[in-house]
Enzyme design. Structure first.
Site, mmCIF file in Angstrom:
data_model
loop_
_atom_site.group_PDB
_atom_site.id
_atom_site.type_symbol
_atom_site.label_atom_id
_atom_site.label_comp_id
_atom_site.label_asym_id
_atom_site.label_seq_id
_atom_site.Cartn_x
_atom_site.Cartn_y
_atom_site.Cartn_z
ATOM 1 N N CYS A 31 0.849 -1.197 0.000
ATOM 2 C CA CYS A 31 0.000 0.000 0.000
ATOM 3 C C CYS A 31 0.880 1.241 0.000
ATOM 4 O O CYS A 31 2.052 1.191 0.373
ATOM 5 C CB CYS A 31 -0.859 0.022 1.244
ATOM 6 N N TYR A 170 -5.571 -13.238 -4.462
ATOM 7 C CA TYR A 170 -5.028 -12.810 -3.169
ATOM 8 C C TYR A 170 -5.761 -13.477 -2.008
ATOM 9 O O TYR A 170 -6.965 -13.306 -1.829
ATOM 10 C CB TYR A 170 -5.167 -11.288 -3.079
ATOM 11 N N HIS A 173 -3.048 -12.221 4.569
ATOM 12 C CA HIS A 173 -3.311 -11.153 5.541
ATOM 13 C C HIS A 173 -4.646 -11.200 6.255
ATOM 14 O O HIS A 173 -5.045 -10.197 6.860
ATOM 15 C CB HIS A 173 -3.179 -9.775 4.838
ATOM 16 N N ASP A 266 3.061 -10.002 9.144
ATOM 17 C CA ASP A 266 3.802 -10.006 7.883
ATOM 18 C C ASP A 266 4.831 -8.872 7.861
ATOM 19 O O ASP A 266 5.971 -9.066 7.447
ATOM 20 C CB ASP A 266 2.799 -9.847 6.725
#
Ligand code: ADP
Ligand code: SF4
Length: 690
Positions: A31, A170, A173, A266
């Site tokens: 991001c 994806y 997370h 992560d």
């Protein structure tokens, strides 16, 4: 310079499905707080990384449809064809510099509240959405599952038409619908999408097959999968279902991008983990698939990277933060300039841009996020335009960055530092528990300064205003930059207190500077944290290590409240609990009398008293600007004919983060010898076309 042959392996091409990379450097999705709102800024930022040699550059997560809308967070968006042009800016810029472009398509299920689109939220099972929005998500029907598959297909085709080379499915997370389907914590379904792992993986498998069918002729299909959640039996564990998922899907994707979940695990900060911290969770993956594997671990050392490949842990070296701190990391290794790498310090200030919905920033790399709007480049800076010279007073991050950047422009710089060492606050703070890697801010700049003949450094040189005037006159210096920093206050003024806290001097009152300077209070010590970033927690940790019994009191609702923006808050709280720090939140310190602190519960009249031997006040910092004030005052009474400008920069103007200090030092150097117009916005903006 030529590269060290030991690193040759890093420059081998890796085939991924129908494409191949130019080397093993892979910027994984990250991001940037710019996303669909600032597409030119994103494209310019990604372009610099492609110039810097990264083989693959990925986008941040990209919403595939308005039913997955994470507003007000600013991510990429590919809801329809109207969004394509913005992303094309990035693919064109990435391709122009020879890298491959990857896109991380996402449907977030119950992790988006759809605040902007106001569409009902879909989830694997009926449940509340993540966060605190008073919104619930509904369990998807078979029709909904088919619809989301179609949304994903359509977005994949749009992504291919935008020019992306790698299309992600994806499931990382704990943020995406396929991961929610996999996870028994969320998936309570009784149909063929629930129950056994084979069933729970079905939706993810379908998305991979769909994506390969619609774009696989031209694009590689990557799977980002979290193989461990660090939740033991409450979550996916690499030793059981994490491994079984990889076994089930082993040959299906063209590329495995594996990590641990959630984001805070992560992207661990250096305070809590070392380089390569994910290896023990993900190293099994390569043994189960013939497809290439990419993973992360805050890799900045080429030796560690080579070792990851030679030992069969990874095929591609994944990096988000190391690519932010140094977009030219691959090129520097390639050109034998390893010492010039601006190593990530693992502070997660970059992450805070996403949480605060503002363009990314970086402690080490002040140009990050500024590539488009200010035309800043991490490796190039315009040469000097005059033969003027500068005296910088101070040797903290502001001064070091200003001296280095001015020196790179070719200006003659004299830097005077009162202490016998350089680094200022960074040097002191890097001695605190867990903050050792922060010293890289100083190390990088000292390494660069050593190569600059035009910068002269004087240590043990505390200057007063007369000396500054004399010194600059003698040396023919026209510009003075005061970078004398800030000191922590000891009167308690901060967010909760606008006036000094009442106290009768019955206990020792200390500041973080006192603790960093070597004072060691013993017995029971209170840390009063009205700063809310890392300092209160880290001082508490240091005091415990030195034998004190510590109570941390804060007006905040949580300890180290602002560190939610750096993904550290949970870990800090866990650490403090685990070492026996007593935590009292939502209390203000009213007064200190007779060795007792009187506290008041916020929004109530309830008070409580705590006996203590000492209190460390972590509230706010006072700029150390007496030298600047004296120079200005002297200039008012007697014009200083030889001096053109006197400026104060960094913490001595407005105390901030280390990132803020570096940024201000850099901006001073960039804007040196220019006259900003107060009526002109000092950077380009991206307007919505009307
Ligand atoms: P910043 O974060 O803005 O760089 P720091 O507090 O880290 O600020 O650093 C300020 C530095 O300035 C310290 O190393 C301090 O020793 C030095 N300093 C402060 N006053 C003087 C002075 N009058 N002469 C020379 N150096 C000074
Ligand atoms: Fe690394 Fe900190 Fe920069 Fe992020 S902000 S890339 S963690 S140095």
């Amino acid at each position: 310079m030529t590269r060290d042959p030991r690193y040759d392996i890093l420059f081998e091409s890796v085939p991924i499905g129908p494409i191949k990379t130019r080397n093993r450097f892979y910027q994984v999705p990250h991001c940037n707080g710019m996303g669909h709102t600032y597409p030119k800024a994103v494209a310019a930022s990604r372009a610099v990384k492609a110039q810097g040699g990264w083989g693959v550059i990925a986008t941040e997560e990209c919403e595939i449809h308005p039913s997955t809308d994470v507003s007000p967070h600013i991510e990429a968006r590919l809801w329809d064809e109207g969004d394509m042009r913005r992303l094309q800016l990035s693919t064109e810029a990435i391709h122009q510099h020879g890298a491959l472009a990857a896109i991380e398509l996402i449907h977030q299920g119950h992790d988006s509240a759809n605040r902007y689109s106001r569409l009902p939220v879909m989830a694997v099972t009926d449940r509340v959405v993540s966060g605190y929005d008073p919104v619930q998500a509904y369990a998807m029907s078979k029709r909904d599952i088919a619809d989301v598959r179609m949304m994903h297909r359509n977005a994949a085709i749009r992504a291919k038409n935008c020019g992306f080379d790698i299309i992600y499915v994806y499931a990382g997370h704990d943020l995406s619908l396929p991961f929610h389907f996999i996870n028994p914590r969320y998936n309570h379904r009784t149909d063929e999408y629930g129950g056994s792992l084979e069933n729970r993986v079905r939706f993810l498998r379908e998305l991979i097959i769909d994506t390969k069918e619609c774009v696989g002729d031209q694009c590689a299909v990557a799977l980002r999968l979290a193989v461990d959640e660090l939740l033991d039996e409450d979550g996916i564990v690499a030793g059981n279902e994490g491994r079984e998922m990889v076994e089930i899907l082993a040959e299906l994707p063209d590329l495995w991008d594996v990590n641990i979940s959630d984001w805070s695990h992560d992207s661990q900060t250096s305070r809590f983990s070392e380089e390569g911290y994910q290896e023990k969770y993900i190293s099994f993956v390569k043994r189960l698939t013939s497809k290439p594997v990419v993973g992360v671990g805050r890799f900045t050392s080429p030796d560690t990277m080579v070792s990851q490949i030679k030992r069969g842990v990874l095929d591609l070296i994944g990096a988000a933060r190391p690519s932010i701190a140094d977009p030219y990391l691959p090129k520097k290794i390639e050109q034998g300039q390893v010492d010039d790498i601006r190593e990530c310090i693992g502070c997660n200030i970059c992450v805070s841009g996403d949480f605060t919905m503002t363009p990314i920033r970086c402690t080490q790399n002040p140009t990050m996020g500024e590539e488009y709007r200010r035309d800043w480049h991490p490796e190039h800076i315009i040469p000097k335009t005059t033969d003027d010279s500068v005296l910088i007073v101070g040797g903290g991050p502001t001064a070091l960055e200003a001296a280095m950047s001015l020196g790179k422009r070719g200006y003659a710089v004299t830097l005077a530092e009162a202490a016998g060492t350089l680094g200022g606050r960074v040097l002191s703070e890097s001695q605190l528990p867990g903050l050792g890697a922060w010293k890289r801010v100083v190390d990088y700049r000292l390494g660069q300064l050593a190569k600059l003949d035009s910068v002269h450094i004087h240590l043990n040189s505390h200057l007063d205003s007369h000396q500054v005037i004399e010194f600059s006159r003698e040396l023919g210096i026209q510009h003075i930059a005061i970078a004398t920093g800030a000191k922590w206050r000891k009167d308690g003024i901060g967010r909760a207190h606008h006036r000094p806290i009442k106290h009768d001097h019955s206990i020792a009152l200390l500041s973080p500077d006192d603790i960093m300077g070597g004072q060691v209070p013993t017995g029971h010590v209170v840390v009063y944290d009205d700063d809310h970033y890392y300092m209160g927690g880290v001082i508490a940790e240091k005091l415990v290590r030195e034998g004190a019994s510590v109570t941390l009191i804060t007006p905040g609702a949580q300890v180290s409240l602002w560190t939610v923006n750096t993904l550290e808050q949970d870990r800090i709280e866990q650490r403090l609990f685990s070492i026996g720090v007593r935590i009292i939140c939502r209390h203000e310190l009213v007064e200190i009398a007779r060795s007792t602190l009187r506290l008041r519960r916020q929004n109530s009249d309830a008070t409580k008293e705590i006996d203590t031997n000492a209190a460390v006040l972590v509230t706010s910092r006072q700029p150390q600007c007496s030298l600047y004030d004296a120079l200005i005052e002297t200039g008012q009474t007697k014009p200083l004919a030889h001096i053109n400008t006197i400026k104060r920069i960094g913490d001595c103007l407005a105390p901030s983060t280390i990132a803020g200090a570096v940024y201000h030092g850099h901006r001073y150097a960039r804007e040196f010898n220019t006259t900003p117009d107060i009526d002109t916005v000092p950077f380009k903006r991206e307007y919505v076309a009307i």
